[in-house]
Write an enzyme that holds these catalytic residues in place. Structure first.
Site, PDB file in Angstrom:
ATOM      1  N   GLU A 265       0.867  -1.177   0.000  1.00 13.23           N
ATOM      2  CA  GLU A 265       0.000   0.000   0.000  1.00 13.23           C
ATOM      3  C   GLU A 265       0.900   1.222   0.000  1.00 13.23           C
ATOM      4  OE1 GLU A 265      -2.475   2.471   3.148  1.00 13.23           O
ATOM      5  OE2 GLU A 265      -2.938   0.323   3.207  1.00 13.23           O
ATOM      6  N   CYS A 302      -3.702   7.034   5.228  1.00 13.85           N
ATOM      7  CA  CYS A 302      -3.648   6.701   3.808  1.00 13.85           C
ATOM      8  C   CYS A 302      -4.956   7.022   3.107  1.00 13.85           C
ATOM      9  CB  CYS A 302      -3.285   5.231   3.626  1.00 13.85           C
ATOM     10  SG  CYS A 302      -4.192   4.114   4.706  1.00 13.85           S
TER      11      CYS A 302
END
Length: 525
Positions: A265, A302
């Site tokens: 990620e 995020c």
């Protein structure tokens, strides 16, 4: 709280000989003790060898034993008590309430995966019994299940010292799948990592598992991480961090004689699309809600909303006025590390220096080190489309509003975006037709599409997808949050004409494990 500054390799605590790593309190600049001498090739070799030795035994543990192990890890983490929260606060600058919530999420996801393991659906058992009399050709007996890939390397994340680190989602899902785990601790929170690592180590011993099921290594720079990914006994990688770090690991993994998957990620700006009717009806309210999401945790999520897309006019002006007022009132917040703060400052400076982005508002300045001052900028759609630099992630409480001439512009901007973790539609009933037009684009661009919410906040559950097309993640087919994360670390195996005595228990006649199975195309159990 007794921290020793050692690598945890199998059942042992080992003092390495490399350059010491120290946690730094980002709120004060204080260097925290003890130092953690970095490991090297010897520590990598030992951890990987133990993990490989443990693999075949651990992957065949029964559902109850493995589920109990995951629950024991959660119990051991909770048993650390306030020492864990105090150390994590010192190493991250995060407030107590945030870290207590993160500890709850960490233990909750471990217990969720225990439930998943017991249920057995992750095995995806499929049985097609032999049909010796079938014409024109008979069918042999075919049975399928999923097995663990092998030892997994997990890289601790900077922004979640508990939920995405040593015992975080990657570790929990890999252990649930039957994979031993070697964790590379994040250098920003070494003491927190040791405390959690010792909890896992204790759980391994309590459940009488092979010691190589878990190890924890420290190392500055890239030496240890790259050596782990390159080791032939490692079969998959879990990573949360920068695009540069993720792509470097992907390159190493793909250049091995046996390439392996990297579930990384990396980067997402999480666009929020303000649809016309919603913007007209509640623009000021949306401006306030947007800034609350933007500034949460100094924007170090995020899923932080780093981009807003809307049609320019009086309704967007009302949104910008409310958002600007909220930004100006936003207090500065301590960022996680000096490095993250420096990168944030550089990103904001890049927007400020651009002749295509105009500053709308800045938040309050802080008085201590590593303070995040919120920011809001605006750019015209055609300028945004012409300058890829405006699409770059600024990791922190700064966002860019893209002002569009019409819905066609909004569609074009959405099509221009890179892969994202999330895309949000702020809409009312009158926006249904316009949203329907945009939805296929958003589905192609993001792993999670939401309506009338804000992207910050990720529920750990069965339906969650926390992933997306590159560069949000390295593999858009997977999720790093939720029960489906277990499938990243599994692969199917088909067994043809094996006698009952050799078949794995889940595939035997009579279904001795009581798991759900697809038998001759019909669901049983």
């Amino acid at each position: 709280m007794n921290l020793e500054g050692k690598q945890l390799i199998g059942a042992q605590a080992v003092l390495a000989q490399g350059q010491p790593i120290h946690g730094i309190n980002p709120a004060t600049g204080e260097t925290l003790e003890p130092g953690y001498p970095g490991g090297g090739q010897a520590e990598v070799e030992r951890a990987c060898e133990l993990a490989w030795q443990a693999f075949d035994a651990y992957r065949e543990t029964g559902p109850e034993q493995r589920a109990s192990f995951l629950e024991t890890i959660a119990d051991e983490i909770e048993a650390i008590g306030d020492d864990l929260i105090v150390r994590a606060m010192a190493e991250s600058g995060l407030p107590r309430a945030r870290l207590e919530g993160e500890r709850g999420r960490t233990c909750g996801q471990l217990r969720l995966f225990a439930q998943v393991v017991r249920a057995g659906e992750w095995l995806d058992v499929r049985i097609d019994p032999a049909l010796p009399e079938r014409q024109p050709l008979p069918r042999v007996d075919l049975r399928q299940r999923h097995i663990a890939l092998g030892p997994v390397v997990v890289f601790g994340a900077s922004n979640f010292p508990l939920a995405f680190s040593v015992a975080g989602g990657d570790t929990a899902s890999a252990l649930a799948a039957g994979c031993p785990v070697v964790v590379k601790a994040h250098s920003a929170h070494p003491g927190t990592s040791e405390l959690v690592g010792r909890a896992i180590q204790a759980a391994v011993a309590k459940r009488d598992l092979p010691e190589g099921v878990f190890s924890l290594l420290y190392g500055s720079g890239r030496e240890v991480g790259q050596a782990l990914v390159a080791d032939p006994r490692i079969k998959a990688v879990g990573f949360t961090g920068s695009r540069a770090g993720g792509t470097a690991l992907m390159k190493t993994a793909q250049s091995r004689p046996e390439p392996i998957p990297v579930y990384a990620e990396m980067s997402s700006i999480n666009p929020v699309l303000l649809m016309p009717e919603a913007l007209k009806a509640r623009g000021a309210e949306l401006g306030q809600g947007f800034v609350a999401s933007l500034t949460m945790g100094a924007g170090q999520f995020c899923t932080n909303p780093g981009l807003v897309i809307a049609i320019k006019g009086p309704d967007l002006d009302a949104f910008l006025d409310a958002a600007a007022e909220a930004v100006r009132g936003a207090a500065a917040q301590t960022m996680l590390t000096p490095g993250i703060h420096d990168a944030y400052q550089s990103g904001v400076a890049g927007l400020a220096a651009s002749d295509k982005a105009n500053e709308v508002a800045r938040g309050q300045q802080g008085s201590g080190p590593n303070q995040c001052q919120a920011g809001l900028f605006v750019a015209e759609a055609q300028d945004f489309l012409a300058d890829e630099a405006l699409q770059a992630e600024v990791f922190g409480s700064t966002s860019l509003v893209v002002a569009c001439a019409n819905l066609d512009d909004m569609q074009q901007v959405a099509e221009h975006l890179e892969g994202q973790l999330t895309a949000t539609l702020q809409m009312d009933d009158g926006d249904i037709d316009a949203a329907r037009r945009l939805l296929p684009t958003l589905e192609r661009r993001a792993g999670r599409v939401m309506v009338n919410g804000w992207p910050t906040g990720v529920e750990v559950c069965h339906a969650m997808v926390h992933g997306g097309p590159y560069p949000a993640t390295s593999d858009a087919r997977t999720t790093s949050v939720g029960s489906a994360a277990i499938y990243r670390f599994l692969r199917p195996v088909c067994y043809q004409n094996l006698p009952q005595a050799l078949l794995p228990e889940a595939l035997r006649d009579g279904n001795p494990q009581g798991v759900s199975r697809l038998v001759d195309g019909k669901r049983e159990g």
